[in-house]
Design an enzyme around this catalytic site. Sequence first.
Site, PDB file in Angstrom:
ATOM      1  N   CYS A 277     -32.414  19.969  33.393  1.00  0.00           N
ATOM      2  CA  CYS A 277     -33.816  19.614  33.630  1.00  0.00           C
ATOM      3  C   CYS A 277     -34.682  19.638  32.368  1.00  0.00           C
ATOM      4  CB  CYS A 277     -34.418  20.555  34.664  1.00  0.00           C
ATOM      5  SG  CYS A 277     -33.379  20.794  36.110  1.00  0.00           S
TER       6      CYS A 277
ATOM      7  N   HIS B 164     -43.175  24.409  33.543  1.00  0.00           N
ATOM      8  CA  HIS B 164     -42.014  23.799  34.185  1.00  0.00           C
ATOM      9  C   HIS B 164     -42.265  23.718  35.692  1.00  0.00           C
ATOM     10  CE1 HIS B 164     -37.917  22.471  34.529  1.00  0.00           C
ATOM     11  NE2 HIS B 164     -37.596  23.485  35.331  1.00  0.00           N
TER      12      HIS B 164
ATOM     13  N   HIS C  38     -39.560  16.884  41.373  1.00  0.00           N
ATOM     14  CA  HIS C  38     -38.792  17.282  40.182  1.00  0.00           C
ATOM     15  C   HIS C  38     -38.008  16.075  39.686  1.00  0.00           C
ATOM     16  CE1 HIS C  38     -36.650  19.390  37.263  1.00  0.00           C
ATOM     17  NE2 HIS C  38     -36.217  20.443  37.947  1.00  0.00           N
TER      18      HIS C  38
END
Length: 998
Positions: free
Chosen positions: A163, A298, A336
């Site tokens: 990620c 994040h 996400h």
Amino acid sequence: MGDIAIVGIDCTFPGAAGVQAYWDLLMRGGAGITPVPAQRWDARDFPAAGGSGGFIDDADVFDSDFFSVTPREAAAMDPHHRLLLPCAWRALEDAGRAPGDLAGTETGVFVGVMGGEWGRLTMSDLARVTPLLGSGSSAGMAANRISYHFNFTGPSLAVDTACSSSLVAVHLAASALLTGECDTALAGGVNIVLSPSLGMVYGQLGLAAADGRCKPFSADADGIGRSDGVGLVVLRRLEDALADGRRIYAVLRGSAVNQDGRSNGVIAPNRWSQQRVLDSAYRRAGIAPDRVAFVEAHGTGTVLGDAIECAALGAVHGVPRETPCAIGSVKGNLGHTEGAAGIAGLIKTALALHHRIVPASLFADRENPQLRLGERGLRLLKSPMRLPRGESLAGVSSFGMGGTNAHAVLGSAPRTPRTAGAGGTRTRGARDAVGVFTVSADTAEALRRNLTAQADAVAGRPRGAAAALCRSSNLVKTGLPHRFAVPVRDTGELVTALRRAAALQDTASGAGRPWGRPVTAFLFTGQGSEYPGMTAGLHRDCPLYRRHLAEADQALAPHLGASVRDLIVGGDERVHRPRFAQPALFAVGYALARTLTSLGVTPAGVLGHSLGEYAAAVTAGALGLEEAARLVVRRGALTDELPSGGGMIATSAGPEQLAGLLAAEPGTVAAALNGPGDTVLSGPLDALERITEQLAGRGIRVRPLPVPYAFHSPRMAPAAAGLRTETVRCAPPAVPLASTRYGRMLRHEPLDAGYWAGQIEEPVLMDSALGALVAEVAPTHLIEIGPRGVLLQIAARGGRAPAAEHLHPCPGPGATGMELAETVAALYRAGLDPLWEELYAPEHRSAEALAPYVFSSARRSWDRETFVQTARPPATAATPATPAAPADALTALPAERPEPSRGAAAGPAGPDTDDPVLHAVVRAVAEVGGHPPERVVAEARFYEDLGFDSVMIMQLKNQVEARLPRVGEVSVQEMLPALRSVGALAEFLRDAAVARSS
């Protein structure tokens, strides 16, 4: 760490196609979460993966023709690759660069991309594996395709740290810039949710949100919702961006990457590693964390992840500080985006610094109290936060599932003074400068599409001056083959011109594709074209012309004792006297020619009519400016001393019709032979009056010329004698020069005093000289260099260059900068790449935003069932997928083979062609590339037009051997010279068949 400027951005995220749409989504607190599209999978079959997520609309669209990718290869390409290519193009445009200008440069490409779903989906059936699938499913190719298609030779790498991939890619790009590996870098990431598999993994780990939405830092946070996304930024070293005058969104002050190491699980986050990467980034940036106004976290919305991240953020950014540090996460809006998560946050932060406002955080109204944000000096934004004046600082975090952490520190762009008049609304009473607005595209249809897009974008701006906008279009929108250009002063005119051009069915009237470069010939006007105030409008509008007229004035002034520039601009009536007229006309001719050459218009040949030969000689390099200025002033003074009583008349008769009249009037001569029926007579006024009466009686048109002397006649002998005594420094012309004294091209004869003495008293052989010039250089454009149109009319009447386009940058008293701009625009449309910067004054050289290129949405490549069919390997020789030419097709070859060019001119060389070899080649090309046969025309080029590569050439070889068995085996080396076009390959195979059968 040195500072890196973010100078260009492009992105597409769920519910936000484009940078402006992304910003609008963030500012209105929108979300791009929708049910799973049926195109992806049936959500009912995979309930564990969730029924919602963030999905890009039209993720299957790819303009393969634009990027010269065959339909078969496009179908085999990972959708990640297909999304990155147009994103890279638009990002570079947004950075103020025509992407083609960077071809061959060491531009770097750094792309974050995680997983390999496309490969798993397409390579698992071993019976259908192909080379195209092999390259199409490689993660490394995500960056390499950009480098290949754009011809970038700098570092090119795909980054997979899960990620955090795209923010790590930005970190690596910045390092490459600072070490000098590249001067420009594209960095970012891409993510497409192709299957439910990873969603099922999240569900089994207890990390999946029940409703498919990330709810960062909220009491309702229950896990991850997966999403699509693609984003790229263009990076430059800050000093380079400032030197280039680029718009800067934000400055990357420093960044850092680290790893969790062995912690409490390979996929579990580690607070202390996150804290260390933050400290390292601020240390490298030279910034104290308490100066940071906000952090784009994040923020996945998992209970454990949010808690660990907030503890790390609080430890670094928290107490003691006067104002809490704002935090947020774009995952609340988008979900996400995994490999693109870091770039989504970076772009949001850069836009916030650029607009000086930070969007509110979704779900901030239900803050998770267990995060103890207030105690840690942190806060969620419930409403947008205005940034104060001066420098603002922000942080961006991105953490990978495997423990690779990244943090970047961004600052607002340095304030640069905006030059007055660089754009925006018109100043009351001011006259707007002229610019040339350009648009280019890969096809005529694409040109119309992009003209409409530009018109809509400009119409949304306040009406005002257009020069800075035009300059930006010249830098960005000029690199493709189909071209449009229009000179305008303001945005209202521009919108009208763009809409008119977009509505045209035939773009040739205002835009089209040049098939070569224009060949220009400059024709310099002589005396008789002068008038008070000549070129004054151009002088007012064009700084470049002002500069070159001043150069001529400076060269003339020591010899003339006066300023011709002041005389010209001031409308002084003395301009009619030879003493001033000749230097003034020379100055105008010189300045106009130098203005054009400074703009990149280099003449292939020049010609000067009478006095015009002096400026022509300077342009050709045969005389220096100072030398020519001295001679012209001397010529004007000598002429001014001649006795009056002479004149000139223009007639529509040829020399043979005038011979008897001239014999009866010994003092008169044919002074200029401009064409077969276009002769100028010179002599005493009374003799000219008698000749005029006789010609009028015969029905021949006669017109007196506005000159006070009998030029190019024996009455000029005293002036010729004065010139003959001069010492002249001259050189052979560097540019082909047609002499109107000799009526031919000048070869080795020097332009010495004898030449100029004879030139003033002998006839002007315009028609012969123009004919010689046309034969020598074959001009596509004749450009008259003078204050009014004279020579172009002569050329039109004489018919010496009937196919040449006629242009005049200053055709008469009403001329302004518009005519010069139209001259440059016409030459650009014809294939010239002007030196646009010289057209604009410094105050108009600011960067203005333009609408991005609009790609075609006609072709889609997505559905896996369709993919299985279209990406299947080309049929083998034993089992062709489409009917091959009959085995004996070559026996029908005619005794003399047809010319391929005729087949090309006839249009498509598809199934209906009567040439069996060409038919077989077309079918083979269509099969290998996946093209419809009607698109495979004889003149189509394999690499540029059809998107073939070396692998496809090997497949094509097998196909043609199977379809044309009488040709036999042909090696690739033998085929290579014939791969110029489809028709050339057919010609080669036809020759091979004839040779092997004889």
